[in-house]
Design an enzyme around this catalytic site. Structure first.
Site, PDB file in Angstrom:
ATOM      1  CD  GLU A  91      -2.458  -1.116   2.812  1.00  0.00           C
ATOM      2  OE1 GLU A  91      -2.508  -0.070   3.501  1.00  0.00           O
ATOM      3  OE2 GLU A  91      -2.908  -2.196   3.195  1.00  0.00           O
ATOM      4  CB  CYS A 104       2.467   7.155   3.821  1.00  0.00           C
ATOM      5  SG  CYS A 104       2.844   5.865   5.008  1.00  0.00           S
ATOM      6  CB  CYS A 111       5.884  -5.788   9.296  1.00  0.00           C
ATOM      7  SG  CYS A 111       7.031  -4.988  10.447  1.00  0.00           S
ATOM      8  CB  CYS A 115       3.920  -3.508  16.716  1.00  0.00           C
ATOM      9  SG  CYS A 115       5.631  -2.960  16.593  1.00  0.00           S
ATOM     10  CB  CYS A 118       0.990  -2.812  13.729  1.00  0.00           C
ATOM     11  SG  CYS A 118       1.381  -2.366  12.046  1.00  0.00           S
ATOM     12  CB  CYS A 332       0.229   1.114   7.610  1.00  0.00           C
ATOM     13  SG  CYS A 332       0.666   1.275   9.326  1.00  0.00           S
TER      14      CYS A 332
HETATM   15  N1  SAH Z   1       7.917  -0.142  11.160  1.00  0.00           N
HETATM   16  C1  SAH Z   1       8.013   1.286  11.232  1.00  0.00           C
HETATM   17  C2  SAH Z   1       7.185   2.016  10.196  1.00  0.00           C
HETATM   18  C3  SAH Z   1       5.816   1.526   9.890  1.00  0.00           C
HETATM   19  S1  SAH Z   1       4.529   1.784  11.052  1.00  0.00           S
HETATM   20  C4  SAH Z   1       7.675   1.753  12.632  1.00  0.00           C
HETATM   21  O1  SAH Z   1       7.325   0.934  13.460  1.00  0.00           O
HETATM   22  O2  SAH Z   1       7.816   2.931  12.913  1.00  0.00           O
HETATM   23  C5  SAH Z   1       4.223   3.510  11.038  1.00  0.00           C
HETATM   24  C6  SAH Z   1       3.659   4.018  12.345  1.00  0.00           C
HETATM   25  O3  SAH Z   1       2.281   3.627  12.502  1.00  0.00           O
HETATM   26  C7  SAH Z   1       4.392   3.487  13.560  1.00  0.00           C
HETATM   27  O4  SAH Z   1       4.570   4.492  14.497  1.00  0.00           O
HETATM   28  C8  SAH Z   1       3.416   2.448  14.060  1.00  0.00           C
HETATM   29  O5  SAH Z   1       3.661   2.138  15.398  1.00  0.00           O
HETATM   30  C9  SAH Z   1       2.088   3.120  13.800  1.00  0.00           C
HETATM   31  N2  SAH Z   1       0.926   2.244  13.832  1.00  0.00           N
HETATM   32  C10 SAH Z   1       0.835   0.964  13.460  1.00  0.00           C
HETATM   33  N3  SAH Z   1      -0.395   0.490  13.662  1.00  0.00           N
HETATM   34  C11 SAH Z   1      -1.118   1.511  14.176  1.00  0.00           C
HETATM   35  C12 SAH Z   1      -2.478   1.650  14.581  1.00  0.00           C
HETATM   36  N4  SAH Z   1      -3.324   0.634  14.537  1.00  0.00           N
HETATM   37  N5  SAH Z   1      -2.866   2.861  15.057  1.00  0.00           N
HETATM   38  C13 SAH Z   1      -1.999   3.889  15.117  1.00  0.00           C
HETATM   39  N6  SAH Z   1      -0.728   3.819  14.739  1.00  0.00           N
HETATM   40  C14 SAH Z   1      -0.280   2.640  14.274  1.00  0.00           C
END
Ligand code: SAH
Length: 352
Positions: A91, A104, A111, A115, A118, A332
């Protein structure tokens, strides 16, 4: 096996062409074509036909296919789902801000970081993207939307520092005056906190903005939502950020997702302020985007406002991120999951 030509820098392409007995200026012509989104050598009309055929026999040109597009009715944010050469999808999101259009982009298919909040990591890592596939997201989103892109954030699917070499090559490509010529100060890279790679990045002294996904100031709750914290704890990560600032002179930005009952207590706000004290930092508070499978919920507006107030009282700059594209799965990984899960099908340009 043909070589992926678009992943090469101009200098590499020139060396390649020299070895083929072609003058260097030809490489520059091809480089420009590719960065403008040429999909085949036959489009490169300023090259002779025999040369075009020769190149076609040696190299491939990556071309992502649009699998789906969604446009927000509220704010014009557009989300693209691109199908790559091997059938995998990633995406990209184009956002329109007053300071210019920002894209973005994704750095990996899936990934590996795990986390808990996510959507991108639910199915693990499928594969890393090539430099050309990173670049294609910018080139083809620009072409498809008709919006000139001036800023890039590496905040889509994947962990950019887990795909370090390809991301560094991409930065060189997108920065090239003969290509898209997007300056480093217009690029942000977001990481969940791979401390060894932050150190490696600092050595390069790039002028990009490093964003660190912190999401909690204490090891106990951070380890609960971010497995990476078990390898490098909060204090180790913050030390790496201080070192990054010393080496590059660039202020680090922290992303902090507000998760109800996990990361949003007043005590956590105070601890965060204490740990960032005296640091050139900026905190971006992000209301959690609800991902059904995670069972986690966002904090309320009032709790977020209170959290921000505490940070500011302690001299830490903090803003609350404006939510764009909330009506189009813009968090994302959500669109890819829906699509690959078979819930979505075909090409649909909603809102056009
Ligand atoms: N892997 C990298 C970049 C991709 S995620 C990172 O972790 O920074 C981009 C951002 O979106 C990160 O800060 C991540 O923690 C956040 N993110 C992921 N899922 C989310 C969600 N459900 N709500 C809000 N932020 C989210």
């Amino acid at each position: 096996m043909k070589t992926d030509l678009k992943s090469m820098t101009l200098a590499q392409m020139q060396a390649e062409f020299r070895a083929l007995g072609e003058p260097a200026f030809r490489a520059k012509q091809v480089f420009t074509w590719l960065h403008r989104g040429a999909e085949s050598f036959s489009e490169m009309t300023n090259l002779s036909k025999p040369l075009r055929e020769k190149l076609d026999g040696l190299y491939t040109i990556t071309v992502p296919r649009l699998a789906r597009a969604q446009r927000s009715q509220k704010d014009g944010t557009i989300k693209y789902l691109w199908r790559l050469g091997d059938g995998n999808c990633v995406e990209s999101v184009v956002m329109q801000y007053h300071h210019g259009n920002t894209i973005c982009i994704s750095s990996e298919v899936g990934c590996p970081m795990g986390c808990k909040f996510c959507a991108s990591t639910l199915g693990g890592l499928v594969r890393r993207l090539a430099p050309s596939e990173l670049l294609d997201q910018v080139i083809f989103s620009q072409k498809e939307s008709g919006l000139p892109i001036s800023n890039i954030v590496l905040m889509g699917i994947g962990e950019p520092l887990d795909n370090f070499d390809a991301v560094m090559q991409f930065l060189e490509l997108v920065n090239s005056p003969d290509g898209l010529n997007i300056g480093m100060r217009h690029i942000s890279l977001s990481t969940c906190g791979l401390v060894d790679k932050i150190g490696k990045l600092a050595e390069r002294k790039l002028q990009l903005t490093l964003s660190v996904s912190l999401h909690s100031p204490d090891d106990e709750s951070r380890s609960r939502i971010m497995p990476v914290n078990r390898r490098w704890g909060v204090d180790t990560l913050l030390a790496a950020c201080r070192d990054y600032f010393e080496k590059t002179g660039r202020r680090v930005s922290f992303e902090y997702t507000m998760i109800d009952g996990v990361s949003d207590s007043e005590a956590q706000a105070q601890l965060l302020a204490k740990k960032l004290q005296g640091m050139a930092a900026h905190v971006n508070l992000i209301p959690l985007n609800c991902v059904e499978e995670t069972g986690l919920r966002t904090s309320t507006h009032a709790v977020i406002a209170r959290f921000q107030e505490i940070l500011q009282q302690h001299g830490v700059t903090a803003t609350v991120r404006r939510t764009l594209g909330s009506d189009i799965d813009a968090s994302c990984g959500q669109l890819r999951r829906k699509y690959e899960g078979g819930k979505e099908d075909g090409i649909c340009r909603s809102g056009h």
